[in-house]
Design a protein around this motif. Structure first.
Motif, PDB file in Angstrom:
ATOM      1  N   GLY A 161      -2.459  -7.598 -40.562  1.00  0.00           N
ATOM      2  CA  GLY A 161      -3.326  -6.458 -40.357  1.00  0.00           C
ATOM      3  C   GLY A 161      -3.691  -6.178 -38.915  1.00  0.00           C
ATOM      4  O   GLY A 161      -4.186  -5.115 -38.611  1.00  0.00           O
ATOM      5  N   GLN A 162      -3.434  -7.120 -38.041  1.00  0.00           N
ATOM      6  CA  GLN A 162      -3.814  -6.924 -36.644  1.00  0.00           C
ATOM      7  C   GLN A 162      -2.838  -7.694 -35.743  1.00  0.00           C
ATOM      8  O   GLN A 162      -2.533  -8.852 -35.990  1.00  0.00           O
ATOM      9  CB  GLN A 162      -5.230  -7.460 -36.417  1.00  0.00           C
ATOM     10  CG  GLN A 162      -5.718  -7.358 -34.999  1.00  0.00           C
ATOM     11  CD  GLN A 162      -7.069  -8.037 -34.824  1.00  0.00           C
ATOM     12  OE1 GLN A 162      -7.251  -9.178 -35.224  1.00  0.00           O
ATOM     13  NE2 GLN A 162      -7.994  -7.340 -34.201  1.00  0.00           N
ATOM     14  N   LYS A 163      -2.346  -7.024 -34.729  1.00  0.00           N
ATOM     15  CA  LYS A 163      -1.534  -7.700 -33.727  1.00  0.00           C
ATOM     16  C   LYS A 163      -2.426  -8.715 -33.027  1.00  0.00           C
ATOM     17  O   LYS A 163      -3.623  -8.482 -32.868  1.00  0.00           O
ATOM     18  CB  LYS A 163      -1.003  -6.673 -32.733  1.00  0.00           C
ATOM     19  CG  LYS A 163       0.122  -7.166 -31.856  1.00  0.00           C
ATOM     20  CD  LYS A 163       0.629  -6.071 -30.932  1.00  0.00           C
ATOM     21  CE  LYS A 163       1.788  -5.369 -31.579  1.00  0.00           C
ATOM     22  NZ  LYS A 163       2.528  -4.527 -30.603  1.00  0.00           N
ATOM     23  N   THR A 171      -6.297  -5.484 -30.388  1.00  0.00           N
ATOM     24  CA  THR A 171      -5.459  -6.648 -30.652  1.00  0.00           C
ATOM     25  C   THR A 171      -6.345  -7.884 -30.619  1.00  0.00           C
ATOM     26  O   THR A 171      -7.139  -8.046 -29.698  1.00  0.00           O
ATOM     27  CB  THR A 171      -4.348  -6.757 -29.588  1.00  0.00           C
ATOM     28  OG1 THR A 171      -3.515  -5.594 -29.688  1.00  0.00           O
ATOM     29  CG2 THR A 171      -3.501  -8.001 -29.764  1.00  0.00           C
ATOM     30  N   GLY A 172      -6.217  -8.753 -31.622  1.00  0.00           N
ATOM     31  CA  GLY A 172      -6.998  -9.986 -31.652  1.00  0.00           C
ATOM     32  C   GLY A 172      -6.573 -10.933 -30.545  1.00  0.00           C
ATOM     33  O   GLY A 172      -5.398 -10.989 -30.196  1.00  0.00           O
ATOM     34  N   VAL A 173      -7.515 -11.662 -29.989  1.00  0.00           N
ATOM     35  CA  VAL A 173      -7.228 -12.616 -28.916  1.00  0.00           C
ATOM     36  C   VAL A 173      -7.839 -13.960 -29.287  1.00  0.00           C
ATOM     37  O   VAL A 173      -9.041 -14.049 -29.573  1.00  0.00           O
ATOM     38  CB  VAL A 173      -7.811 -12.146 -27.564  1.00  0.00           C
ATOM     39  CG1 VAL A 173      -7.458 -13.127 -26.460  1.00  0.00           C
ATOM     40  CG2 VAL A 173      -7.316 -10.745 -27.214  1.00  0.00           C
ATOM     41  N   TYR A 174      -7.004 -14.995 -29.295  1.00  0.00           N
ATOM     42  CA  TYR A 174      -7.428 -16.345 -29.667  1.00  0.00           C
ATOM     43  C   TYR A 174      -6.743 -17.346 -28.752  1.00  0.00           C
ATOM     44  O   TYR A 174      -5.714 -17.050 -28.150  1.00  0.00           O
ATOM     45  CB  TYR A 174      -7.047 -16.644 -31.121  1.00  0.00           C
ATOM     46  CG  TYR A 174      -7.522 -15.604 -32.087  1.00  0.00           C
ATOM     47  CD1 TYR A 174      -8.812 -15.650 -32.602  1.00  0.00           C
ATOM     48  CD2 TYR A 174      -6.696 -14.549 -32.471  1.00  0.00           C
ATOM     49  CE1 TYR A 174      -9.269 -14.674 -33.480  1.00  0.00           C
ATOM     50  CE2 TYR A 174      -7.150 -13.567 -33.342  1.00  0.00           C
ATOM     51  CZ  TYR A 174      -8.427 -13.629 -33.838  1.00  0.00           C
ATOM     52  OH  TYR A 174      -8.884 -12.670 -34.692  1.00  0.00           O
ATOM     53  N   ARG A 211       1.841 -12.082 -31.661  1.00  0.00           N
ATOM     54  CA  ARG A 211       2.153 -12.057 -33.088  1.00  0.00           C
ATOM     55  C   ARG A 211       1.891 -10.657 -33.614  1.00  0.00           C
ATOM     56  O   ARG A 211       0.837 -10.062 -33.367  1.00  0.00           O
ATOM     57  CB  ARG A 211       1.297 -13.076 -33.836  1.00  0.00           C
ATOM     58  CG  ARG A 211       1.688 -13.183 -35.305  1.00  0.00           C
ATOM     59  CD  ARG A 211       1.109 -14.377 -35.968  1.00  0.00           C
ATOM     60  NE  ARG A 211      -0.331 -14.214 -36.149  1.00  0.00           N
ATOM     61  CZ  ARG A 211      -1.093 -15.137 -36.712  1.00  0.00           C
ATOM     62  NH1 ARG A 211      -0.592 -16.274 -37.100  1.00  0.00           N
ATOM     63  NH2 ARG A 211      -2.384 -14.934 -36.850  1.00  0.00           N
ATOM     64  N   GLY A 212       2.842 -10.125 -34.364  1.00  0.00           N
ATOM     65  CA  GLY A 212       2.733  -8.776 -34.904  1.00  0.00           C
ATOM     66  C   GLY A 212       1.730  -8.674 -36.040  1.00  0.00           C
ATOM     67  O   GLY A 212       1.278  -9.674 -36.597  1.00  0.00           O
ATOM     68  N   SER A 213       1.419  -7.447 -36.408  1.00  0.00           N
ATOM     69  CA  SER A 213       0.405  -7.212 -37.438  1.00  0.00           C
ATOM     70  C   SER A 213       0.846  -7.706 -38.816  1.00  0.00           C
ATOM     71  O   SER A 213       0.017  -7.894 -39.696  1.00  0.00           O
ATOM     72  CB  SER A 213       0.045  -5.730 -37.502  1.00  0.00           C
ATOM     73  OG  SER A 213       1.193  -4.967 -37.828  1.00  0.00           O
ATOM     74  N   GLN A 214       2.135  -7.937 -39.006  1.00  0.00           N
ATOM     75  CA  GLN A 214       2.634  -8.468 -40.275  1.00  0.00           C
ATOM     76  C   GLN A 214       2.786  -9.985 -40.242  1.00  0.00           C
ATOM     77  O   GLN A 214       3.297 -10.585 -41.173  1.00  0.00           O
ATOM     78  CB  GLN A 214       3.961  -7.809 -40.646  1.00  0.00           C
ATOM     79  CG  GLN A 214       3.834  -6.313 -40.896  1.00  0.00           C
ATOM     80  CD  GLN A 214       2.805  -6.001 -41.976  1.00  0.00           C
ATOM     81  OE1 GLN A 214       2.835  -6.564 -43.059  1.00  0.00           O
ATOM     82  NE2 GLN A 214       1.879  -5.108 -41.665  1.00  0.00           N
ATOM     83  N   ILE A 263       1.806  -5.294 -26.011  1.00  0.00           N
ATOM     84  CA  ILE A 263       0.573  -5.172 -26.799  1.00  0.00           C
ATOM     85  C   ILE A 263       0.332  -3.722 -27.166  1.00  0.00           C
ATOM     86  O   ILE A 263      -0.061  -3.414 -28.295  1.00  0.00           O
ATOM     87  CB  ILE A 263      -0.637  -5.741 -26.022  1.00  0.00           C
ATOM     88  CG1 ILE A 263      -0.561  -7.272 -25.964  1.00  0.00           C
ATOM     89  CG2 ILE A 263      -1.953  -5.287 -26.638  1.00  0.00           C
ATOM     90  CD1 ILE A 263      -1.571  -7.890 -25.017  1.00  0.00           C
ATOM     91  N   SER A 264       0.556  -2.826 -26.232  1.00  0.00           N
ATOM     92  CA  SER A 264       0.220  -1.417 -26.452  1.00  0.00           C
ATOM     93  C   SER A 264       1.252  -0.662 -27.284  1.00  0.00           C
ATOM     94  O   SER A 264       1.024   0.482 -27.636  1.00  0.00           O
ATOM     95  CB  SER A 264       0.019  -0.715 -25.111  1.00  0.00           C
ATOM     96  OG  SER A 264       1.230  -0.695 -24.376  1.00  0.00           O
TER      97      SER A 264
END
Length: 132
Positions: free
Chosen positions: A19-21, A53-56, A104-107, A130-131
């Protein structure tokens, strides 16, 4: 925030898989290259947030060492996870070197990986990806 988890790439007790890159930084505070990547990672994190985009980050150090390092160096712009076993995490995710920057892609699939030092050109490349 530092959290404990088993495998951030598989989504167990970590960020959502789909659901989220996502941009994931994998590091050890004992790695010399890691500290030189911090500025680049902050620029990437800033751009990632603009694109939702999520960042971890994943630290391969103990949770105590990671908490101490995060507090002393003010790494508070993204969540940091610590695997229950760095060896298992590295093996399960086929990590052969650090620092690692993973897109990592949204899938849930890995779109790209950058190993080692991140320079200006890599930052531009990562931000472009990312964009998209």
């Amino acid at each position: 925030r530092v959290d404990s988890l088993w495998s951030v790439f598989r989504g167990e007790d970590g960020p959502p898989l789909f659901g989220q890159k996502q941009v994931i930084f994998v590091f050890s505070t004992k790695c010399r290259i890691f500290s030189s990547n911090l500025d680049a990672w902050h620029r990437i994190a800033s751009e990632a947030r603009k694109c939702k985009t999520g960042v971890y980050a994943v630290s391969l150090d103990s949770i105590q060492s990671t908490i101490k390092y995060v507090q002393e160096n003010r790494i508070i712009s993204y969540r940091v996870f610590v695997p229950r076993s760095a060896r298992s995490f590295s093996g399960d995710n086929r990590i052969s070197g650090i620092p690692l920057t993973v897109l990592r892609g949204s899938q849930g699939h890995i779109e790209n990986i950058w190993l080692g030092a991140i320079g200006t050109e890599e930052v531009k490349e990562i931000c472009r990806e990312i964009s998209q």
